[in-house]
Design an enzyme around this catalytic site. Sequence first.
Site, PDB file in Angstrom:
ATOM      1  CG  ASP A 268      -9.150   1.141   5.398  1.00 14.02           C
ATOM      2  OD1 ASP A 268      -9.069   0.593   4.061  1.00 14.02           O
ATOM      3  OD2 ASP A 268      -8.248   0.628   6.231  1.00 14.02           O
TER       4      ASP A 268
ATOM      5  CE  LYS B 268      -3.863  -2.414   2.360  1.00 15.92           C
ATOM      6  NZ  LYS B 268      -4.545  -2.985   3.545  1.00 15.92           N
TER       7      LYS B 268
ATOM      8  CD  GLN C 120      -3.338  -4.211   6.890  1.00 18.36           C
ATOM      9  OE1 GLN C 120      -2.873  -3.416   6.090  1.00 18.36           O
ATOM     10  NE2 GLN C 120      -3.714  -5.206   6.297  1.00 18.36           N
TER      11      GLN C 120
END
Length: 291
Positions: free
Chosen positions: A121, A54, A98
């Site tokens: 997200d 990412k 994460q």
Amino acid sequence: MPAIRLDGKLLAQTIRTEIAARLTERVAEGKHPPGLAAILVGDNPASQVYVRNKRKACEEVGIRSWLFPLAANVPQRQLLDLIAELNANPEVHGILVQLPLPSHLDEKAVLDAVDPTIDVDCFHPENVGLLSAGFPRFYPCTPHGCVQLLRRNGIDTAGKEVVIVGRSNIVGKPLAMMLMQKRTAMNAMGGDATVTVAHSNTADLAAVCRRADILIAAVGVPGLITADMVRPGAVVLDVGMNTVNGKLVGDVAPGVAEIASALTPVPGGVGPMTIAMLLENTVRAAELLDG
Ligand code: NAP
């Protein structure tokens, strides 16, 4: 005739090139480049790879990225303090925590601590609510990646029967929300489809799947979707990412390629699209916050 391969790797590269061009223009206008802060707790090797990929993708398109590695036994207070500090930093337009987090941490409390305006997200309840109401601030990354894979391959969802196998908060549920919603100016990714969501309690999963014009597997069980569960000519998206004997495989069995009209590969299908959509959300956050 074997299914057309819906190449997510290639499409993600196209989207990244588009984002890079947008950011070059943005910087030429004298605006700050967007920035993404990634928080990685512990040393799970898969999480380390995801975060590295990412960050690399960010840097390639001109998004600044910072990594905050924390020990596996980090106290929750310390993690929440870090998130508060990043929330207050005007150079940060996105925070990525994460997952999964170690079990001593309260995942919901941690995700809720991210400022919803930089929740790239799209996990925060405010953003989930906006999405559900049809006024999305962000589209969640994996569902948005699926929708883009369909749209940009000329596969319209309007009026179609879509079956999604899996009802997680990360994939199945928000994807169902996006695909069933009315397409409007405020909700350009609304799918106008008729959506069925199947899960581990669904009776006769095979019969439910055979109803689908578009079948999406987001389960985490290798090869669960077999050829007999697919209507001939259906479009199949395989979200699953499972490691079997060291190899990455999806939820869709190999024989499905002989029945479906189009199919995403694993790897190289939905996975790269998820990262491209994270970049998209980080740029969107910067545009919403800083113009
Ligand atoms: P999850 O939270 O474990 O949810 C799995 C869902 O599948 C649940 O709703 C579960 O039903 C359902 N399910 C499990 N076994 C089933 C069965 N035998 N028949 C029907 N439904 C069944 O998983 P997730 O986070 O959504 O992830 C799903 C898969 O996608 C995983 O392989 C994951 O690695 C992958 N993934 C890929 C990406 C990407 O970028 N490509 C992103 C995220 C996830 P219940 O609700 O009844 O338990």
